[in-house]
Scaffold this motif. Structure first.
Motif, short mmCIF file in Angstrom:
data_model
loop_
_atom_site.label_atom_id
_atom_site.label_comp_id
_atom_site.label_asym_id
_atom_site.label_seq_id
_atom_site.Cartn_x
_atom_site.Cartn_y
_atom_site.Cartn_z
N ASN A 249 0.79 -1.23 0.00
CA ASN A 249 0.00 0.00 0.00
C ASN A 249 0.82 1.28 0.00
OD1 ASN A 249 -2.48 -1.49 0.26
ND2 ASN A 249 -2.00 -1.78 2.42
N ASP A 250 2.05 1.22 0.50
CA ASP A 250 2.83 2.44 0.70
C ASP A 250 4.23 2.30 0.11
OD1 ASP A 250 0.90 3.92 2.47
OD2 ASP A 250 1.23 2.15 3.71
N ASN A 251 4.73 3.42 -0.39
CA ASN A 251 6.08 3.49 -0.94
C ASN A 251 6.79 4.66 -0.28
OD1 ASN A 251 8.19 2.69 -2.60
ND2 ASN A 251 7.52 3.92 -4.34
N ILE A 252 7.86 4.37 0.48
CA ILE A 252 8.51 5.35 1.34
C ILE A 252 9.98 5.47 0.97
CG2 ILE A 252 9.11 5.90 3.74
CD1 ILE A 252 6.65 4.20 4.57
N PHE A 253 10.48 6.72 0.99
CA PHE A 253 11.90 6.97 0.72
C PHE A 253 12.55 7.65 1.90
CE2 PHE A 253 15.25 9.86 -0.98
CZ PHE A 253 16.15 8.88 -1.37
N PHE A 254 13.74 7.17 2.27
CA PHE A 254 14.54 7.76 3.34
C PHE A 254 15.91 8.10 2.76
CE2 PHE A 254 17.65 7.13 6.81
CZ PHE A 254 17.22 8.11 7.69
N SER A 255 16.28 9.37 2.79
CA SER A 255 17.48 9.81 2.07
C SER A 255 18.78 9.49 2.77
CB SER A 255 17.41 11.33 1.85
OG SER A 255 17.68 12.03 3.06
N GLY A 256 18.75 9.23 4.10
CA GLY A 256 20.01 9.20 4.83
C GLY A 256 20.68 10.56 4.70
N ASP A 257 22.00 10.62 4.76
CA ASP A 257 22.73 11.86 4.53
C ASP A 257 23.21 11.89 3.09
OD1 ASP A 257 22.38 12.48 7.15
OD2 ASP A 257 24.50 12.51 7.70
N SER A 258 23.09 13.06 2.45
CA SER A 258 23.50 13.13 1.05
C SER A 258 23.63 14.56 0.58
CB SER A 258 22.47 12.40 0.17
OG SER A 258 22.88 12.40 -1.18
N GLY A 259 24.63 14.79 -0.24
CA GLY A 259 24.67 15.99 -1.03
C GLY A 259 23.74 15.82 -2.22
N TYR A 260 23.44 16.93 -2.91
CA TYR A 260 22.54 16.83 -4.05
C TYR A 260 23.28 16.26 -5.25
CZ TYR A 260 19.23 17.90 -7.70
OH TYR A 260 18.36 17.78 -8.76
N GLY A 261 22.62 15.37 -5.98
CA GLY A 261 23.23 14.78 -7.16
C GLY A 261 22.20 14.09 -8.03
N PRO A 262 22.62 13.56 -9.17
CA PRO A 262 21.70 12.92 -10.12
C PRO A 262 21.09 11.62 -9.61
CG PRO A 262 23.97 12.64 -10.84
CD PRO A 262 24.01 13.59 -9.70
N HIS A 263 21.63 11.09 -8.50
CA HIS A 263 21.10 9.82 -7.99
C HIS A 263 19.65 9.95 -7.54
CE1 HIS A 263 22.75 12.00 -4.53
NE2 HIS A 263 21.91 11.32 -3.76
N PHE A 264 19.24 11.14 -7.14
CA PHE A 264 17.85 11.30 -6.70
C PHE A 264 16.87 11.06 -7.85
CE2 PHE A 264 19.83 13.97 -3.30
CZ PHE A 264 19.37 13.24 -2.21
N LYS A 265 17.18 11.61 -9.00
CA LYS A 265 16.30 11.40 -10.16
C LYS A 265 16.32 9.93 -10.59
CE LYS A 265 14.99 13.26 -14.66
NZ LYS A 265 14.59 11.93 -15.16
N THR A 266 17.50 9.30 -10.51
CA THR A 266 17.59 7.88 -10.88
C THR A 266 16.73 7.04 -9.93
OG1 THR A 266 19.85 8.26 -11.64
CG2 THR A 266 19.17 5.98 -11.32
N ILE A 267 16.77 7.35 -8.65
CA ILE A 267 15.95 6.64 -7.66
C ILE A 267 14.47 6.86 -7.95
CG2 ILE A 267 15.31 6.54 -5.22
CD1 ILE A 267 18.28 7.27 -4.61
N GLY A 268 14.12 8.12 -8.25
CA GLY A 268 12.73 8.42 -8.55
C GLY A 268 12.23 7.70 -9.78
N ASP A 269 13.08 7.60 -10.80
CA ASP A 269 12.68 6.91 -12.04
C ASP A 269 12.52 5.40 -11.80
OD1 ASP A 269 12.74 9.30 -13.40
OD2 ASP A 269 14.74 8.99 -14.25
N LYS A 270 13.36 4.84 -10.92
CA LYS A 270 13.33 3.40 -10.70
C LYS A 270 12.27 2.98 -9.69
CE LYS A 270 16.33 -0.53 -9.42
NZ LYS A 270 15.99 -1.35 -10.59
N TYR A 271 12.12 3.76 -8.63
CA TYR A 271 11.25 3.32 -7.53
C TYR A 271 10.07 4.25 -7.26
CZ TYR A 271 14.74 -0.17 -6.18
OH TYR A 271 15.60 -1.24 -6.16
N GLY A 272 10.08 5.46 -7.81
CA GLY A 272 9.00 6.39 -7.54
C GLY A 272 7.74 6.08 -8.36
N PRO A 273 6.70 6.85 -8.14
CA PRO A 273 6.60 7.94 -7.16
C PRO A 273 6.49 7.40 -5.73
CG PRO A 273 4.48 7.62 -8.22
CD PRO A 273 5.45 6.71 -8.92
N PHE A 274 6.87 8.26 -4.76
CA PHE A 274 6.82 7.87 -3.36
C PHE A 274 5.65 8.57 -2.67
CE2 PHE A 274 11.26 7.13 -4.47
CZ PHE A 274 11.46 5.88 -3.92
N ASP A 275 4.97 7.82 -1.83
CA ASP A 275 3.88 8.41 -1.05
C ASP A 275 4.43 9.37 0.00
OD1 ASP A 275 1.62 6.77 -2.13
OD2 ASP A 275 2.86 5.14 -1.33
#
Length: 366
Positions: A249-275
């Motif tokens: 029922n739910d899709n959750i993302f936890f960033s941990g610690d991170s600087g900004y980078g292209p990995h966020f979009k890659t994660i969103g494309d693979k596993y998103g959208p997140f609730d």
């Protein structure tokens, strides 16, 4: 006088070295067999894990001096004038919970997630100071936590993003270990847990983009742009990560610690959208911008991962940078208006119901 000063310095250095090499706080390094496994990944070189794009943080002596001076400056309102009030969590309300997915924030990056009848702790830092010794850091902004470890229910799983003290706390793990079934970590972090008495069969290490099933849940270890290390010579010896937690029922993302980078979009494309997405927003500075985002970048990261609702984390508990303690959330709110981003800002200890997050938006820090 010179002899006395010299002896005093030598004694301090000796005490420091003894503490460094004997205190269990520092954990342990991965074994040589594990390091052989690490070499099979594409983000491990010369005995250390690396970031995508080889992003690194090499702080010069000059910049370290600037950091120290700024950190000691008390004029930037880096800590609250008075201890923060938190909402108390009643132990009986947590036991045998069968309702819809909900979370409780303990400040900084620590959460209790109740999902599909499971109790999951994320980055369980319940200590007073994020350091190997109380004299090496500032105290938590609140005088107490919403609930003590002793009153927590049985924990099905603990998820850890990396081995820094504000995310992996020795004292918390020692108190938790007898009431936890499983620990999920990035590669190498399990060595710390084993040295603290966690049986090996309870530890599950994952590399970036690896997934594992935990009964009716999916845990995916995803990239972050950061670094690791608990001592003077172990930088990069263990991996750092973000996490995806997915149920029917739910899709959750936890960033941990991170600087900004292209990995966020890659994660969103693979596993998103997140609730729901918990994304770091705090402890940033121009001196270490590569590994901690500015609030405006936090907002963009939420867009990149395709978050329906997002919550700023990594603030509200500890002083680890030189900005005022409320600046992260205030800057994020301004950026969110431009991006039309749905941001929730619950008080520490308040229940967060994923099916109804509207009750969790309040300016409690004011």
């Amino acid at each position: 006088m010179g002899i006395i000063i010299g002896i005093s310095v030598a004694v301090l250095l000796l005490v420091g070295l003894i503490f460094l090499y004997t205190s269990p706080e520092f954990g342990a390094r991965p074994t040589s067999d594990q390091e052989i496994l690490f070499k099979t990944t594409n983000h491990y070189e010369n005995g250390k894990f690396i970031n995508l794009g080889y992003v690194d943080m090499q702080m010069s002596v000059q910049n370290f001096g600037k950091m120290l001076i700024g950190y000691l400056n008390q004029q930037q309102k880096t800590i609250p004038k008075r201890p923060l009030k938190v909402e108390n969590i009643i132990a009986s309300d947590l036991i045998n919970y069968h309702g819809s997915t909900r979370m409780f924030w303990f400040g900084h990056s620590t959460f209790l997630l109740q999902i599909q009848t499971k109790n999951i702790l994320i980055d369980p830092m319940f200590g007073a100071v994020p350091a190997p010794h109380p004299m090496l850091g500032t105290k938590r902004f609140s005088e107490h936590l919403p609930i003590t470890i002793e009153h927590l229910p049985h924990i099905d799983a603990v998820i850890i993003s990396h081995d820094h003290y504000d995310h992996l706390d020795y004292g918390s793990i020692i108190k938790l270990k007898d009431k936890v079934d499983h620990f999920y970590t990035p590669l190498g972090v399990g060595a710390h847990l084993e040295s603290w008495g966690i049986p090996k069969h309870q530890i599950h290490e994952l590399d970036w983009w690896q997934e594992t099933q935990f009964e009716n849940l999916t845990f995916a270890c995803t990239p972050a742009q950061h670094f690791s290390g608990r001592g003077l010579t172990d930088k990069g010896k263990t991996l750092w990560s973000s996490w995806v937690i997915k149920s029917n029922n739910d899709n959750i993302f936890f960033s941990g610690d991170s600087g900004y980078g292209p990995h966020f979009k890659t994660i969103g494309d693979k596993y998103g959208p997140f609730d729901f997405a918990m994304i770091e927003c705090g402890q940033y500075n121009t001196l270490w911008h590569e590994i901690h985002m500015y609030p405006e970048e936090t907002a963009q990261a939420a867009i990149d991962v395709k978050a329906k609702h997002m919550m700023p984390i990594h603030w509200g508990a500890f002083k680890l940078a030189m900005h005022s303690w409320t600046e992260p959330v205030e800057r994020l709110e301004e950026a969110a208006k431009t991006l039309q981003l749905d941001v929730i800002t619950p008080r520490i200890g308040a229940p967060i119901l994923l099916e109804n997050t509207t009750e969790n938006t309040q300016k409690w820090w004011k």
